[in-house]
Design a protein around this motif. Sequence first.
Motif, PDB file in Angstrom:
ATOM      1  N   UNK A  24      52.192  -9.060 -73.198  1.00 57.13           N
ATOM      2  CA  UNK A  24      53.462  -8.131 -73.172  1.00 57.13           C
ATOM      3  C   UNK A  24      54.720  -8.962 -72.792  1.00 57.13           C
ATOM      4  N   UNK A  25      55.813  -8.593 -73.475  1.00 62.26           N
ATOM      5  CA  UNK A  25      57.166  -9.246 -73.258  1.00 62.26           C
ATOM      6  C   UNK A  25      57.471  -9.289 -71.731  1.00 62.26           C
ATOM      7  N   UNK A  26      57.300  -8.505 -71.088  1.00 62.61           N
ATOM      8  CA  UNK A  26      57.842  -8.539 -69.489  1.00 62.61           C
ATOM      9  C   UNK A  26      57.155  -9.600 -68.723  1.00 62.61           C
ATOM     10  N   UNK A  27      55.512  -9.575 -68.970  1.00 63.62           N
ATOM     11  CA  UNK A  27      54.421 -10.466 -68.634  1.00 63.62           C
ATOM     12  C   UNK A  27      54.913 -11.718 -68.838  1.00 63.62           C
ATOM     13  N   UNK A  28      55.338 -12.160 -70.108  1.00 66.06           N
ATOM     14  CA  UNK A  28      55.509 -13.555 -70.623  1.00 66.06           C
ATOM     15  C   UNK A  28      56.914 -13.983 -69.908  1.00 66.06           C
ATOM     16  N   UNK A  29      57.878 -13.132 -69.853  1.00 70.18           N
ATOM     17  CA  UNK A  29      59.311 -13.480 -69.417  1.00 70.18           C
ATOM     18  C   UNK A  29      58.883 -13.959 -67.990  1.00 70.18           C
ATOM     19  N   UNK A  30      58.164 -13.186 -67.229  1.00 71.87           N
ATOM     20  CA  UNK A  30      57.604 -13.331 -65.721  1.00 71.87           C
ATOM     21  C   UNK A  30      57.092 -14.957 -65.909  1.00 71.87           C
ATOM     22  N   UNK A  31      55.832 -14.969 -66.658  1.00 74.04           N
ATOM     23  CA  UNK A  31      55.308 -16.400 -66.775  1.00 74.04           C
ATOM     24  C   UNK A  31      56.234 -17.449 -67.326  1.00 74.04           C
ATOM     25  N   UNK A  32      57.084 -17.271 -68.079  1.00 76.86           N
ATOM     26  CA  UNK A  32      58.024 -18.116 -68.530  1.00 76.86           C
ATOM     27  C   UNK A  32      59.020 -18.802 -67.512  1.00 76.86           C
ATOM     28  N   UNK A  33      59.033 -18.195 -66.354  1.00 81.19           N
ATOM     29  CA  UNK A  33      59.816 -18.666 -65.184  1.00 81.19           C
ATOM     30  C   UNK A  33      59.338 -19.733 -64.261  1.00 81.19           C
ATOM     31  N   UNK A  34      57.872 -19.919 -64.781  1.00 81.94           N
ATOM     32  CA  UNK A  34      57.241 -21.006 -64.061  1.00 81.94           C
ATOM     33  C   UNK A  34      56.545 -21.879 -65.199  1.00 81.94           C
ATOM     34  N   UNK A  35      56.459 -21.528 -66.363  1.00 83.12           N
ATOM     35  CA  UNK A  35      55.606 -22.385 -67.212  1.00 83.12           C
ATOM     36  C   UNK A  35      56.635 -22.583 -68.432  1.00 83.12           C
ATOM     37  N   UNK A  36      57.074 -23.568 -68.757  1.00 80.98           N
ATOM     38  CA  UNK A  36      57.600 -23.710 -69.963  1.00 80.98           C
ATOM     39  C   UNK A  36      56.615 -23.796 -71.327  1.00 80.98           C
ATOM     40  N   UNK A  37      56.663 -22.597 -72.065  1.00 76.72           N
ATOM     41  CA  UNK A  37      56.015 -22.631 -73.263  1.00 76.72           C
ATOM     42  C   UNK A  37      56.443 -23.533 -74.382  1.00 76.72           C
ATOM     43  N   UNK A  38      55.484 -24.026 -75.152  1.00 79.30           N
ATOM     44  CA  UNK A  38      55.805 -25.073 -76.141  1.00 79.30           C
ATOM     45  C   UNK A  38      55.778 -24.333 -77.472  1.00 79.30           C
ATOM     46  N   UNK A  39      57.047 -23.724 -77.949  1.00 80.46           N
ATOM     47  CA  UNK A  39      56.953 -23.148 -79.091  1.00 80.46           C
ATOM     48  C   UNK A  39      56.550 -23.716 -80.574  1.00 80.46           C
ATOM     49  N   UNK A  40      56.370 -24.983 -80.492  1.00 82.10           N
ATOM     50  CA  UNK A  40      55.795 -25.603 -81.680  1.00 82.10           C
ATOM     51  C   UNK A  40      54.391 -25.183 -81.800  1.00 82.10           C
ATOM     52  N   UNK A  41      53.806 -24.961 -80.898  1.00 83.41           N
ATOM     53  CA  UNK A  41      52.530 -24.532 -81.159  1.00 83.41           C
ATOM     54  C   UNK A  41      52.124 -22.967 -81.141  1.00 83.41           C
ATOM     55  N   UNK A  42      53.315 -22.068 -81.502  1.00 83.72           N
ATOM     56  CA  UNK A  42      52.897 -20.939 -81.703  1.00 83.72           C
ATOM     57  C   UNK A  42      52.740 -20.504 -83.176  1.00 83.72           C
ATOM     58  N   UNK A  43      51.965 -19.623 -83.520  1.00 84.23           N
ATOM     59  CA  UNK A  43      51.668 -19.248 -84.691  1.00 84.23           C
ATOM     60  C   UNK A  43      52.239 -17.727 -85.133  1.00 84.23           C
ATOM     61  N   UNK A  44      53.116 -17.976 -86.481  1.00 84.10           N
ATOM     62  CA  UNK A  44      53.532 -16.630 -86.848  1.00 84.10           C
ATOM     63  C   UNK A  44      54.584 -15.976 -85.839  1.00 84.10           C
TER      64      UNK A  44
END
Length: 218
Positions: A189-209
Amino acid sequence: MQMVYMCVVLTTLVSVTCMLGDNFVDITQHPLLRALVDNATHAAIGALSGVAFAVQFYEKTTYFFGWLLMFTCFACSSLIDVDHFIAARSWNLEDAANLTCRPFLHCSTIILFLLFIYLCVSCLNYMRCSLLLGATLCAFVTHHTRDAVRRGFWFCPFGHTNRISNLTYILTTIITPYAISWLHGLCRNLIVQQFVGHFIKLNDSHLKDNHGYRYMQV
């Protein structure tokens, strides 16, 4: 519509397997045959639960990986009972069936641990690892729920719960794969991912579609 049809078929198969398997165990007198029927019922329920879980992600996984999820749930559901022999330190069925306490893999605290790891890995976008953990969690929940009809759940070190009813057992078994897949979606969920994103920088180059998964073809 096809998904609804499959859910109805799987629900029916799980319900029939639960009832027939338990009835066969009750009427079987020979210890070896009884043990085989009991384990086969666990395995069949695990296989059906694995199918119900895997089809929730059929658009996001390969054909091979879907079968791997089904096999993982099937195998874990059956192999959990190996701990009887490990605890007995013997391959003798009589020794394994007459333990004074429940063996370690039947401790339902393992389910809580697996659930925590599953949620963490799902939030971190590791698709394959999270789904394999989800299939394993399905296997443990359905196996322990079936055993809880006779002995209740064992949450070490807190002790045992009361035995559950057959209706609770069947409904829990049916719902489990869908609940676990729903939790995976909740973690995305976007809200959960935004919360997690405050602590962990996700590497967008590994995302699919556009699904937001770190995904590797298998």
